[in-house]
Motif scaffolding. Sequence first.
Motif, PDB file in Angstrom:
ATOM      1  N   VAL A  58       0.822  -1.213   0.000  1.00 51.95           N
ATOM      2  CA  VAL A  58       0.000   0.000   0.000  1.00 51.95           C
ATOM      3  C   VAL A  58       0.863   1.274   0.000  1.00 51.95           C
ATOM      4  O   VAL A  58       0.462   2.295  -0.572  1.00 51.95           O
ATOM      5  N   THR A  59       2.045   1.227   0.558  1.00 47.64           N
ATOM      6  CA  THR A  59       2.913   2.408   0.559  1.00 47.64           C
ATOM      7  C   THR A  59       3.343   2.774  -0.856  1.00 47.64           C
ATOM      8  O   THR A  59       3.298   3.939  -1.247  1.00 47.64           O
ATOM      9  N   THR A  62       0.384   4.123  -2.888  1.00 48.75           N
ATOM     10  CA  THR A  62       0.076   5.492  -2.464  1.00 48.75           C
ATOM     11  C   THR A  62       1.091   6.472  -3.039  1.00 48.75           C
ATOM     12  O   THR A  62       0.721   7.531  -3.558  1.00 48.75           O
ATOM     13  N   ALA A  63       2.372   6.127  -2.941  1.00 51.83           N
ATOM     14  CA  ALA A  63       3.411   7.007  -3.487  1.00 51.83           C
ATOM     15  C   ALA A  63       3.202   7.219  -4.982  1.00 51.83           C
ATOM     16  O   ALA A  63       3.330   8.344  -5.486  1.00 51.83           O
ATOM     17  N   LEU A  64       2.871   6.164  -5.690  1.00 54.33           N
ATOM     18  CA  LEU A  64       2.629   6.256  -7.128  1.00 54.33           C
ATOM     19  C   LEU A  64       1.496   7.233  -7.440  1.00 54.33           C
ATOM     20  O   LEU A  64       1.600   8.060  -8.346  1.00 54.33           O
ATOM     21  N   LEU A  65       0.432   7.173  -6.668  1.00 58.57           N
ATOM     22  CA  LEU A  65      -0.724   8.035  -6.908  1.00 58.57           C
ATOM     23  C   LEU A  65      -0.512   9.470  -6.430  1.00 58.57           C
ATOM     24  O   LEU A  65      -1.064  10.410  -7.007  1.00 58.57           O
ATOM     25  N   VAL A  66       0.297   9.652  -5.393  1.00 62.41           N
ATOM     26  CA  VAL A  66       0.466  10.979  -4.789  1.00 62.41           C
ATOM     27  C   VAL A  66       1.602  11.783  -5.430  1.00 62.41           C
ATOM     28  O   VAL A  66       1.612  13.006  -5.335  1.00 62.41           O
ATOM     29  N   ARG A  67       2.521  11.145  -6.122  1.00 64.02           N
ATOM     30  CA  ARG A  67       3.660  11.891  -6.697  1.00 64.02           C
ATOM     31  C   ARG A  67       3.227  13.055  -7.598  1.00 64.02           C
ATOM     32  O   ARG A  67       3.809  14.131  -7.500  1.00 64.02           O
ATOM     33  N   PRO A  68       2.249  12.897  -8.491  1.00 61.05           N
ATOM     34  CA  PRO A  68       1.846  14.072  -9.285  1.00 61.05           C
ATOM     35  C   PRO A  68       1.313  15.210  -8.419  1.00 61.05           C
ATOM     36  O   PRO A  68       1.575  16.386  -8.690  1.00 61.05           O
ATOM     37  N   VAL A  69       0.583  14.871  -7.368  1.00 63.36           N
ATOM     38  CA  VAL A  69       0.062  15.890  -6.455  1.00 63.36           C
ATOM     39  C   VAL A  69       1.223  16.556  -5.715  1.00 63.36           C
ATOM     40  O   VAL A  69       1.258  17.780  -5.565  1.00 63.36           O
ATOM     41  N   ALA A  70       2.178  15.751  -5.273  1.00 67.15           N
ATOM     42  CA  ALA A  70       3.345  16.303  -4.571  1.00 67.15           C
ATOM     43  C   ALA A  70       4.138  17.238  -5.485  1.00 67.15           C
ATOM     44  O   ALA A  70       4.627  18.282  -5.042  1.00 67.15           O
ATOM     45  N   VAL A 107      -2.245  -0.279   8.013  1.00 64.66           N
ATOM     46  CA  VAL A 107      -2.497   0.131   6.627  1.00 64.66           C
ATOM     47  C   VAL A 107      -2.542   1.659   6.547  1.00 64.66           C
ATOM     48  O   VAL A 107      -1.955   2.262   5.644  1.00 64.66           O
ATOM     49  N   ALA A 108      -3.199   2.293   7.505  1.00 67.72           N
ATOM     50  CA  ALA A 108      -3.261   3.760   7.519  1.00 67.72           C
ATOM     51  C   ALA A 108      -1.866   4.369   7.669  1.00 67.72           C
ATOM     52  O   ALA A 108      -1.536   5.357   6.997  1.00 67.72           O
ATOM     53  N   VAL A 109      -1.048   3.791   8.522  1.00 70.05           N
ATOM     54  CA  VAL A 109       0.333   4.284   8.682  1.00 70.05           C
ATOM     55  C   VAL A 109       1.100   4.126   7.380  1.00 70.05           C
ATOM     56  O   VAL A 109       1.827   5.030   6.953  1.00 70.05           O
ATOM     57  N   ARG A 110       0.937   2.992   6.730  1.00 71.63           N
ATOM     58  CA  ARG A 110       1.637   2.753   5.463  1.00 71.63           C
ATOM     59  C   ARG A 110       1.140   3.709   4.371  1.00 71.63           C
ATOM     60  O   ARG A 110       1.929   4.140   3.525  1.00 71.63           O
ATOM     61  N   GLY A 114       3.503   6.436   2.396  1.00 69.08           N
ATOM     62  CA  GLY A 114       3.532   6.578   0.937  1.00 69.08           C
ATOM     63  C   GLY A 114       3.380   8.027   0.509  1.00 69.08           C
ATOM     64  O   GLY A 114       4.062   8.487  -0.413  1.00 69.08           O
ATOM     65  N   ALA A 115       2.511   8.760   1.189  1.00 67.13           N
ATOM     66  CA  ALA A 115       2.345  10.185   0.883  1.00 67.13           C
ATOM     67  C   ALA A 115       3.623  10.957   1.222  1.00 67.13           C
ATOM     68  O   ALA A 115       4.052  11.827   0.463  1.00 67.13           O
ATOM     69  N   GLY A 116       4.241  10.629   2.359  1.00 60.24           N
ATOM     70  CA  GLY A 116       5.490  11.283   2.731  1.00 60.24           C
ATOM     71  C   GLY A 116       6.600  10.995   1.740  1.00 60.24           C
ATOM     72  O   GLY A 116       7.362  11.882   1.344  1.00 60.24           O
TER      73      GLY A 116
END
Length: 192
Positions: A58-59, A62-70, A107-110, A114-116
């Motif tokens: 899940v990390t 999440t990173a894959l989905l959030v990178r464009p936003v970041a 899961v929430a921590v992971r 991923g967002a971080g």
Amino acid sequence: MSAAHRDGRPLPRLALVGLLGGLFAGYLGLTAVIPVLPGFLRDRHDAGDLTVGVVVTVTAVTALLVRPVAGALADRYGHRSVMLTGALVMAAGGLLYLAPLDVPALVAVRLLLGAGEAALFTAGAVWIVQLAPHHRRGQLIGLYGVSMWGGISAGTFLGATVQQAGYAAVWALSAAAPAVAAALVALVPAPA
């Protein structure tokens, strides 16, 4: 590395140390839990393969989905601010491992991690390109990749090694390393 840009301006060595060291330390903390998490989930939560797969994966998703936003946030609020926020979020996520969490909370921590990671990596990647003189961009992007993969390699090795002292030692490492990353990034002057 040469001491100056082609136009005579000094190469921002402190910025390079902060960026590359921050990325290395962030990934070290993020990946220290990878060799430990499956056993922890099985030992403490009687988790099966599917649960282990979800918690570990899940990390990255999440990173894959959030990178464009970041990336958009870095363009809007500054690369230093977003990279620093990413490192602090990863340090907070590492601290949360120390709490007695059930599987949904893990899961929430992971997800948080991923967002971080997305913020740390993406803002740093743009920042390193911004700092690099045109004739050195390839070299510095290569060093950025080495810092990331070096942190991943060192993190998984250290996580497996530190596990001998118990899960809490790994969780502490997963919080401390991103805190060091935040300190390194904070040393870098904000770009103009």
